[in-house]
Design a protein around this motif. Sequence first.
Motif, mmCIF file in Angstrom:
data_model
loop_
_atom_site.group_PDB
_atom_site.id
_atom_site.type_symbol
_atom_site.label_atom_id
_atom_site.label_comp_id
_atom_site.label_asym_id
_atom_site.label_seq_id
_atom_site.Cartn_x
_atom_site.Cartn_y
_atom_site.Cartn_z
ATOM 1 N N ALA A 3 -9.472 4.617 -1.280
ATOM 2 C CA ALA A 3 -8.958 4.378 0.492
ATOM 3 C C ALA A 3 -10.123 5.086 1.166
ATOM 4 O O ALA A 3 -10.528 4.524 2.388
ATOM 5 C CB ALA A 3 -7.627 5.388 0.866
ATOM 6 N N ALA A 4 -10.727 6.152 0.718
ATOM 7 C CA ALA A 4 -11.677 6.732 1.763
ATOM 8 C C ALA A 4 -13.055 5.906 0.865
ATOM 9 O O ALA A 4 -13.772 5.591 2.465
ATOM 10 C CB ALA A 4 -12.425 7.926 0.683
ATOM 11 N N ALA A 46 -3.475 -2.770 -3.824
ATOM 12 C CA ALA A 46 -2.788 -3.137 -2.015
ATOM 13 C C ALA A 46 -4.362 -2.880 -1.237
ATOM 14 O O ALA A 46 -5.079 -3.332 -0.831
ATOM 15 C CB ALA A 46 -1.771 -2.653 -1.767
ATOM 16 N N VAL A 47 -5.285 -1.408 -1.511
ATOM 17 C CA VAL A 47 -5.694 -0.992 -0.961
ATOM 18 C C VAL A 47 -7.129 -1.926 -0.951
ATOM 19 O O VAL A 47 -7.624 -2.464 -0.251
ATOM 20 C CB VAL A 47 -6.156 0.766 -1.375
ATOM 21 C CG1 VAL A 47 -7.600 1.125 -0.447
ATOM 22 C CG2 VAL A 47 -5.571 1.337 -1.228
ATOM 23 N N TRP A 48 -7.366 -2.580 -2.143
ATOM 24 C CA TRP A 48 -8.447 -3.272 -1.955
ATOM 25 C C TRP A 48 -8.632 -5.503 -1.244
ATOM 26 O O TRP A 48 -9.183 -5.514 -0.952
ATOM 27 C CB TRP A 48 -9.201 -3.725 -3.528
ATOM 28 C CG TRP A 48 -9.713 -2.759 -3.857
ATOM 29 C CD1 TRP A 48 -9.584 -1.796 -5.068
ATOM 30 C CD2 TRP A 48 -11.044 -1.978 -3.117
ATOM 31 N NE1 TRP A 48 -10.685 -0.590 -5.113
ATOM 32 C CE2 TRP A 48 -11.525 -0.612 -4.490
ATOM 33 C CE3 TRP A 48 -12.693 -2.521 -2.489
ATOM 34 C CZ2 TRP A 48 -12.666 0.400 -3.863
ATOM 35 C CZ3 TRP A 48 -12.988 -1.847 -2.330
ATOM 36 C CH2 TRP A 48 -12.994 -0.065 -2.789
ATOM 37 N N ALA A 69 0.975 -1.273 0.137
ATOM 38 C CA ALA A 69 -0.312 0.055 0.147
ATOM 39 C C ALA A 69 0.766 1.122 0.029
ATOM 40 O O ALA A 69 0.537 2.322 0.022
ATOM 41 C CB ALA A 69 -0.891 0.250 1.488
ATOM 42 N N ASP A 70 2.025 0.846 0.119
ATOM 43 C CA ASP A 70 2.953 2.311 0.260
ATOM 44 C C ASP A 70 4.206 2.190 -1.161
ATOM 45 O O ASP A 70 4.855 2.635 -1.122
ATOM 46 C CB ASP A 70 3.685 2.699 1.539
ATOM 47 C CG ASP A 70 4.602 4.162 1.776
ATOM 48 O OD1 ASP A 70 3.591 4.410 1.616
ATOM 49 O OD2 ASP A 70 5.677 4.167 1.934
ATOM 50 N N ALA A 102 -4.036 5.205 6.568
ATOM 51 C CA ALA A 102 -2.619 7.133 5.936
ATOM 52 C C ALA A 102 -2.472 6.692 4.051
ATOM 53 O O ALA A 102 -2.251 7.924 3.847
ATOM 54 C CB ALA A 102 -1.564 5.411 6.371
ATOM 55 N N ARG A 103 -3.204 5.984 3.519
ATOM 56 C CA ARG A 103 -3.513 6.474 1.712
ATOM 57 C C ARG A 103 -5.003 7.327 2.163
ATOM 58 O O ARG A 103 -4.408 7.704 0.559
ATOM 59 C CB ARG A 103 -4.159 5.434 1.314
ATOM 60 C CG ARG A 103 -3.490 3.879 1.312
ATOM 61 C CD ARG A 103 -2.145 3.627 0.739
ATOM 62 N NE ARG A 103 -0.975 4.915 1.014
ATOM 63 C CZ ARG A 103 0.281 5.081 0.754
ATOM 64 N NH1 ARG A 103 -0.062 4.559 2.693
ATOM 65 N NH2 ARG A 103 0.484 6.012 0.993
#
Length: 199
Positions: free
Chosen positions: A96-97, A65-67, A54-55, A83-84
Amino acid sequence: AQAGRRVIDAPFVQAVGSLLQSEAEGDPRVRRALTLVLGRIGDPASVPVLVAAADDSDVDTRIYAVWALVAARKPEALDALTARLHDDDATVRKTAAFALGELHDPQARTPLRITLQDPIPDVAWNAAISLARLGDEAALPVLLPLLAGDPAGVVLSPAQVEELRVNVVRSLRALHTPAGQAALEKAARSGASDRLRSE
Protein backbone atom coordinates in the motif's frame (compact mmCIF):
# COMPACT_ATOMS: atom_id res chain seq x y z
CA ALA A 1 -12.48 2.32 -30.13
CA GLN A 2 -11.50 2.83 -26.50
CA ALA A 3 -15.03 3.92 -25.59
CA GLY A 4 -16.43 0.91 -27.39
CA ARG A 5 -14.15 -1.43 -25.45
CA ARG A 6 -15.39 0.01 -22.17
CA VAL A 7 -19.02 -0.52 -23.17
CA ILE A 8 -18.27 -4.14 -24.04
CA ASP A 9 -16.37 -4.64 -20.79
CA ALA A 10 -19.03 -3.14 -18.53
CA PRO A 11 -21.29 -6.23 -18.20
CA PHE A 12 -18.24 -8.43 -17.72
CA VAL A 13 -16.83 -6.17 -15.00
CA GLN A 14 -20.20 -6.19 -13.26
CA ALA A 15 -20.38 -9.98 -13.45
CA VAL A 16 -16.86 -10.44 -12.07
CA GLY A 17 -17.56 -7.97 -9.29
CA SER A 18 -20.78 -9.75 -8.34
CA LEU A 19 -19.01 -13.09 -8.31
CA LEU A 20 -16.24 -11.68 -6.11
CA GLN A 21 -18.81 -10.40 -3.63
CA SER A 22 -20.60 -13.75 -3.59
CA GLU A 23 -17.29 -15.50 -2.78
CA ALA A 24 -16.69 -13.41 0.34
CA GLU A 25 -16.81 -16.51 2.53
CA GLY A 26 -15.66 -18.94 -0.15
CA ASP A 27 -12.35 -20.17 -1.53
CA PRO A 28 -9.70 -17.42 -1.20
CA ARG A 29 -8.03 -18.68 -4.37
CA VAL A 30 -11.16 -17.74 -6.29
CA ARG A 31 -11.22 -14.28 -4.71
CA ARG A 32 -7.56 -13.75 -5.60
CA ALA A 33 -8.17 -14.71 -9.21
CA LEU A 34 -11.22 -12.48 -9.55
CA THR A 35 -9.40 -9.55 -7.97
CA LEU A 36 -6.54 -10.03 -10.43
CA VAL A 37 -9.00 -9.99 -13.31
CA LEU A 38 -10.49 -6.69 -12.14
CA GLY A 39 -7.01 -5.25 -11.77
CA ARG A 40 -6.10 -6.26 -15.31
CA ILE A 41 -9.19 -4.54 -16.66
CA GLY A 42 -8.63 -1.39 -14.61
CA ASP A 43 -12.21 -0.22 -14.92
CA PRO A 44 -13.18 2.55 -12.45
CA ALA A 45 -16.59 0.90 -12.05
CA SER A 46 -14.94 -1.92 -10.11
CA VAL A 47 -13.66 0.35 -7.34
CA PRO A 48 -16.48 -0.28 -4.79
CA VAL A 49 -15.93 -4.04 -5.05
CA LEU A 50 -12.15 -3.62 -4.85
CA VAL A 51 -12.45 -1.43 -1.77
CA ALA A 52 -14.23 -4.33 -0.07
CA ALA A 53 -11.61 -6.78 -1.39
CA ALA A 54 -8.86 -4.64 0.14
CA ASP A 55 -10.36 -5.56 3.52
CA ASP A 56 -10.60 -9.29 2.73
CA SER A 57 -9.56 -11.84 5.34
CA ASP A 58 -7.04 -13.29 2.86
CA VAL A 59 -3.69 -11.47 2.70
CA ASP A 60 -3.04 -12.14 -0.99
CA THR A 61 -6.50 -10.92 -1.95
CA ARG A 62 -5.82 -7.68 -0.08
CA ILE A 63 -2.50 -7.25 -1.90
CA TYR A 64 -4.09 -7.88 -5.30
CA ALA A 65 -6.87 -5.44 -4.43
CA VAL A 66 -4.30 -2.75 -3.62
CA TRP A 67 -2.76 -3.03 -7.09
CA ALA A 68 -6.17 -3.26 -8.73
CA LEU A 69 -7.24 -0.02 -7.02
CA VAL A 70 -4.17 1.73 -8.42
CA ALA A 71 -5.06 0.47 -11.91
CA ALA A 72 -8.61 1.82 -11.57
CA ARG A 73 -7.31 5.39 -11.07
CA LYS A 74 -10.24 6.70 -9.03
CA PRO A 75 -10.09 9.21 -6.15
CA GLU A 76 -11.94 6.73 -3.94
CA ALA A 77 -8.89 4.47 -4.08
CA LEU A 78 -6.91 6.84 -1.87
CA ASP A 79 -8.89 6.15 1.31
CA ALA A 80 -8.81 2.39 0.76
CA LEU A 81 -5.05 2.36 0.17
CA THR A 82 -4.42 4.63 3.15
CA ALA A 83 -6.40 2.27 5.37
CA ARG A 84 -4.11 -0.57 4.33
CA LEU A 85 -1.14 1.31 5.79
CA HIS A 86 -2.51 0.05 9.12
CA ASP A 87 -2.98 -3.55 8.00
CA ASP A 88 -1.90 -6.30 10.40
CA ASP A 89 0.27 -7.79 7.64
CA ALA A 90 3.53 -6.00 6.82
CA THR A 91 3.49 -7.12 3.19
CA VAL A 92 0.10 -5.48 2.70
CA ARG A 93 1.36 -2.32 4.40
CA LYS A 94 4.48 -2.05 2.24
CA THR A 95 2.47 -2.74 -0.91
CA ALA A 96 0.00 0.00 0.00
CA ALA A 97 2.85 2.38 0.81
CA PHE A 98 4.44 1.87 -2.59
CA ALA A 99 1.09 1.93 -4.39
CA LEU A 100 0.19 5.32 -2.93
CA GLY A 101 3.12 6.79 -4.80
CA GLU A 102 1.60 5.46 -8.02
CA LEU A 103 -1.53 7.57 -7.46
CA HIS A 104 0.48 10.83 -7.51
CA ASP A 105 -2.02 12.35 -5.07
CA PRO A 106 -0.56 14.95 -2.66
CA GLN A 107 -3.13 13.91 -0.05
CA ALA A 108 -1.13 10.73 0.44
CA ARG A 109 1.80 12.65 1.94
CA THR A 110 0.52 12.87 5.51
CA PRO A 111 -0.28 9.16 5.97
CA LEU A 112 2.98 8.23 4.24
CA ARG A 113 4.96 10.47 6.60
CA ILE A 114 3.38 8.63 9.53
CA THR A 115 4.27 5.32 7.89
CA LEU A 116 7.95 6.31 7.92
CA GLN A 117 7.76 5.28 11.59
CA ASP A 118 6.52 1.76 10.83
CA PRO A 119 8.50 -0.79 12.90
CA ILE A 120 9.12 -2.91 9.79
CA PRO A 121 11.95 -1.29 7.80
CA ASP A 122 10.64 -2.51 4.44
CA VAL A 123 7.35 -0.71 5.04
CA ALA A 124 9.13 2.54 5.96
CA TRP A 125 11.39 2.25 2.89
CA ASN A 126 8.40 1.97 0.56
CA ALA A 127 6.70 4.91 2.25
CA ALA A 128 9.86 6.98 1.75
CA ILE A 129 10.14 6.00 -1.91
CA SER A 130 6.55 7.12 -2.48
CA LEU A 131 7.07 10.36 -0.59
CA ALA A 132 10.07 11.20 -2.76
CA ARG A 133 8.00 10.55 -5.87
CA LEU A 134 5.46 12.99 -4.42
CA GLY A 135 8.16 15.63 -3.96
CA ASP A 136 8.36 15.39 -0.17
CA GLU A 137 11.80 15.77 1.43
CA ALA A 138 10.58 13.98 4.57
CA ALA A 139 11.71 10.87 2.70
CA LEU A 140 15.40 11.80 2.78
CA PRO A 141 16.37 10.59 6.29
CA VAL A 142 15.14 7.12 5.34
CA LEU A 143 16.41 7.07 1.75
CA LEU A 144 19.93 8.41 2.15
CA PRO A 145 21.27 5.49 4.23
CA LEU A 146 19.72 3.10 1.70
CA LEU A 147 21.42 4.90 -1.14
CA ALA A 148 24.70 4.31 0.67
CA GLY A 149 23.89 0.59 0.77
CA ASP A 150 22.97 0.44 4.47
CA PRO A 151 19.60 -1.34 4.89
CA ALA A 152 19.41 -0.60 8.63
CA GLY A 153 20.59 -3.98 9.82
CA VAL A 154 18.16 -5.89 7.62
CA VAL A 155 19.81 -8.91 6.01
CA LEU A 156 19.54 -8.61 2.23
CA SER A 157 21.38 -10.32 -0.59
CA PRO A 158 23.69 -8.18 -2.76
CA ALA A 159 21.09 -8.34 -5.54
CA GLN A 160 18.36 -7.14 -3.18
CA VAL A 161 20.52 -4.27 -1.94
CA GLU A 162 21.21 -3.25 -5.53
CA GLU A 163 17.51 -3.37 -6.44
CA LEU A 164 16.67 -1.29 -3.38
CA ARG A 165 19.31 1.31 -4.29
CA VAL A 166 17.97 1.49 -7.85
CA ASN A 167 14.48 2.23 -6.52
CA VAL A 168 15.93 4.89 -4.22
CA VAL A 169 17.79 6.53 -7.13
CA ARG A 170 14.63 6.60 -9.23
CA SER A 171 12.62 8.16 -6.42
CA LEU A 172 15.31 10.77 -5.69
CA ARG A 173 15.34 11.77 -9.36
CA ALA A 174 11.61 12.42 -9.04
CA LEU A 175 12.17 14.52 -5.92
CA HIS A 176 13.77 17.42 -7.86
CA THR A 177 15.22 19.13 -4.79
CA PRO A 178 18.78 20.28 -4.11
CA ALA A 179 19.16 17.81 -1.24
CA GLY A 180 18.03 14.92 -3.41
CA GLN A 181 20.28 15.89 -6.29
CA ALA A 182 23.25 16.31 -3.94
CA ALA A 183 22.68 12.77 -2.63
CA LEU A 184 22.64 11.41 -6.16
CA GLU A 185 25.86 13.20 -7.05
CA LYS A 186 27.54 11.90 -3.90
CA ALA A 187 26.47 8.34 -4.73
CA ALA A 188 27.85 8.69 -8.24
CA ARG A 189 31.23 9.78 -6.83
CA SER A 190 31.38 6.98 -4.27
CA GLY A 191 31.67 4.01 -6.59
CA ALA A 192 28.09 3.42 -7.68
CA SER A 193 27.54 0.41 -9.89
CA ASP A 194 27.08 0.72 -13.65
CA ARG A 195 23.37 0.04 -13.19
CA LEU A 196 22.97 2.83 -10.65
CA ARG A 197 24.88 5.29 -12.81
CA SER A 198 22.65 4.43 -15.77
CA GLU A 199 19.44 5.24 -13.88
